[in-house]
Design a protein around this motif. Structure first.
Motif, mmCIF file in Angstrom:
data_model
loop_
_atom_site.group_PDB
_atom_site.id
_atom_site.type_symbol
_atom_site.label_atom_id
_atom_site.label_comp_id
_atom_site.label_asym_id
_atom_site.label_seq_id
_atom_site.Cartn_x
_atom_site.Cartn_y
_atom_site.Cartn_z
ATOM 1 N N LYS A 1 0.761 -1.245 -0.098
ATOM 2 C CA LYS A 1 0.104 0.104 0.116
ATOM 3 C C LYS A 1 1.001 1.343 0.076
ATOM 4 N N GLU A 2 1.861 1.241 0.701
ATOM 5 C CA GLU A 2 2.950 2.479 0.677
ATOM 6 C C GLU A 2 3.369 2.636 -0.680
ATOM 7 N N LEU A 3 3.963 1.585 -1.339
ATOM 8 C CA LEU A 3 4.542 1.691 -2.597
ATOM 9 C C LEU A 3 3.504 2.118 -3.557
ATOM 10 N N VAL A 4 2.266 1.672 -3.315
ATOM 11 C CA VAL A 4 1.323 1.899 -4.537
ATOM 12 C C VAL A 4 1.095 3.671 -4.275
ATOM 13 N N PHE A 5 0.886 3.887 -3.155
ATOM 14 C CA PHE A 5 0.648 5.595 -3.156
ATOM 15 C C PHE A 5 1.804 6.285 -3.458
ATOM 16 N N GLY A 6 3.110 5.834 -3.069
ATOM 17 C CA GLY A 6 4.314 6.566 -3.410
ATOM 18 C C GLY A 6 4.466 6.532 -5.041
ATOM 19 N N CYS A 7 4.332 5.534 -5.575
ATOM 20 C CA CYS A 7 4.568 5.376 -7.077
ATOM 21 C C CYS A 7 3.516 6.388 -7.749
ATOM 22 N N ASP A 8 2.200 6.361 -7.150
ATOM 23 C CA ASP A 8 1.202 7.334 -7.881
ATOM 24 C C ASP A 8 1.647 8.807 -7.723
ATOM 25 N N ASN A 9 2.232 9.027 -6.577
ATOM 26 C CA ASN A 9 2.584 10.398 -6.432
ATOM 27 C C ASN A 9 3.863 10.664 -7.273
ATOM 28 N N VAL A 10 4.766 9.707 -7.296
ATOM 29 C CA VAL A 10 6.037 9.979 -8.101
ATOM 30 C C VAL A 10 5.478 10.166 -9.769
ATOM 31 N N MET A 11 4.516 9.219 -10.008
ATOM 32 C CA MET A 11 3.996 9.376 -11.337
ATOM 33 C C MET A 11 3.458 10.879 -11.791
ATOM 34 N N ARG A 12 2.551 11.165 -10.687
ATOM 35 C CA ARG A 12 2.134 12.588 -11.022
ATOM 36 C C ARG A 12 3.210 13.631 -10.954
ATOM 37 N N ASP A 13 4.254 13.852 -10.141
ATOM 38 C CA ASP A 13 5.528 14.609 -10.159
ATOM 39 C C ASP A 13 6.114 14.491 -11.274
ATOM 40 N N HIS A 14 6.321 13.473 -11.935
ATOM 41 C CA HIS A 14 7.154 13.229 -13.014
ATOM 42 C C HIS A 14 6.165 13.698 -14.341
ATOM 43 N N LEU B 1 11.064 7.616 -9.830
ATOM 44 C CA LEU B 1 10.368 6.598 -10.456
ATOM 45 C C LEU B 1 10.758 5.322 -10.153
ATOM 46 N N MET B 2 12.076 5.205 -9.308
ATOM 47 C CA MET B 2 12.676 3.976 -8.653
ATOM 48 C C MET B 2 11.548 3.354 -7.793
ATOM 49 N N THR B 3 10.733 4.195 -7.082
ATOM 50 C CA THR B 3 9.786 3.697 -6.335
ATOM 51 C C THR B 3 8.842 2.943 -6.964
ATOM 52 N N CYS B 4 8.531 3.161 -8.352
ATOM 53 C CA CYS B 4 7.511 2.376 -9.006
ATOM 54 C C CYS B 4 8.166 1.122 -9.308
ATOM 55 N N ASP B 5 9.621 1.163 -9.575
ATOM 56 C CA ASP B 5 10.138 -0.248 -9.761
ATOM 57 C C ASP B 5 10.065 -1.207 -8.613
ATOM 58 N N ASP B 6 10.174 -0.579 -7.427
ATOM 59 C CA ASP B 6 9.930 -1.427 -6.100
ATOM 60 C C ASP B 6 8.567 -1.838 -6.062
ATOM 61 N N TYR B 7 7.644 -0.913 -6.408
ATOM 62 C CA TYR B 7 6.098 -1.365 -6.371
ATOM 63 C C TYR B 7 5.887 -2.654 -7.408
ATOM 64 N N ASP B 8 6.492 -2.326 -8.607
ATOM 65 C CA ASP B 8 6.355 -3.641 -9.591
ATOM 66 C C ASP B 8 6.770 -4.737 -9.142
ATOM 67 N N ARG B 9 7.968 -4.846 -8.401
ATOM 68 C CA ARG B 9 8.640 -5.973 -8.184
ATOM 69 C C ARG B 9 7.888 -6.775 -6.839
ATOM 70 N N LEU B 10 7.523 -5.841 -5.920
ATOM 71 C CA LEU B 10 6.747 -6.505 -4.866
ATOM 72 C C LEU B 10 5.314 -7.038 -5.254
ATOM 73 N N ARG B 11 4.840 -6.172 -6.363
ATOM 74 C CA ARG B 11 3.419 -6.742 -7.193
ATOM 75 C C ARG B 11 3.763 -8.093 -7.524
ATOM 76 N N LYS B 12 4.673 -8.235 -8.415
ATOM 77 C CA LYS B 12 5.070 -9.546 -9.164
ATOM 78 C C LYS B 12 5.244 -10.612 -8.207
ATOM 79 N N LYS B 13 6.022 -10.384 -7.079
ATOM 80 C CA LYS B 13 6.433 -11.517 -6.104
ATOM 81 C C LYS B 13 5.060 -11.900 -5.378
ATOM 82 N N MET B 14 4.164 -10.894 -4.988
ATOM 83 C CA MET B 14 2.856 -11.411 -4.692
ATOM 84 C C MET B 14 2.025 -12.335 -5.417
ATOM 85 N N ILE B 15 2.084 -11.885 -6.617
ATOM 86 C CA ILE B 15 1.411 -12.660 -7.424
ATOM 87 C C ILE B 15 2.076 -14.016 -7.597
ATOM 88 N N ASP B 16 3.338 -13.979 -7.693
ATOM 89 C CA ASP B 16 3.982 -15.434 -7.805
ATOM 90 C C ASP B 16 3.742 -16.190 -6.411
#
Length: 129
Positions: free
Chosen positions: A41-54, A80-95
């Motif tokens: 949840k922290e990474l989702v919110f962080g990535c959302d904000n970082v993408m908006r800032d970008h 945007l590295m926050t989004c990479d962390d988010y994506d990695r955790l998402r894939k791990k959870m799916i796995d």
């Protein structure tokens, strides 16, 4: 009598298979969701904000290309590295068996929870005219 040991062995194998399937499809996703939920949840919110800032920084460079706007864009790109962390955790959870639907719900919860925090913060610090 001759097949009795064979049938017992088959029952043991079937029981182990059922337990293994229950662990893989029920217990593991449940445990993974509970372990990683808050971090996700922290990474989702962080990535959302970082993408908006970008996006804002990128549009600023397009509309007003100055050295300052380019620095802001580069800083936003590092974020945007926050989004990479988010994506990695998402894939791990799916796995680990957490469903896409469950991950989407966690994402919505994060944005709703943080949005209320942000609204409270803005109300507290907003200038009153």
């Amino acid at each position: 009598m001759k097949y009795e040991k064979f049938l017992i062995a088959l029952n043991i194998v079937a029981s182990v298979a059922c337990i293994s399937l229950a662990i893989k499809y029920v217990a593991l996703p449940f445990v993974a969701a509970n372990i990683y939920k808050e971090q996700y949840k922290e990474l989702v919110f962080g990535c959302d904000n970082v993408m908006r800032d970008h996006l804002i920084a990128k549009n600023k460079v397009i509309n007003d290309k100055t050295e300052d706007s380019i620095k802001q864009l580069k800083a936003a790109e590092v974020g945007l590295m926050t989004c990479d962390d988010y994506d990695r955790l998402r894939k791990k959870m799916i796995d680990l068996g957490v469903s896409e639907g469950k991950l989407s719900m966690f994402g919505l919860e994060a944005i709703e929870e943080k949005a209320e925090d942000v609204r409270t913060f803005v109300r507290t610090h907003e200038f009153k005219y």
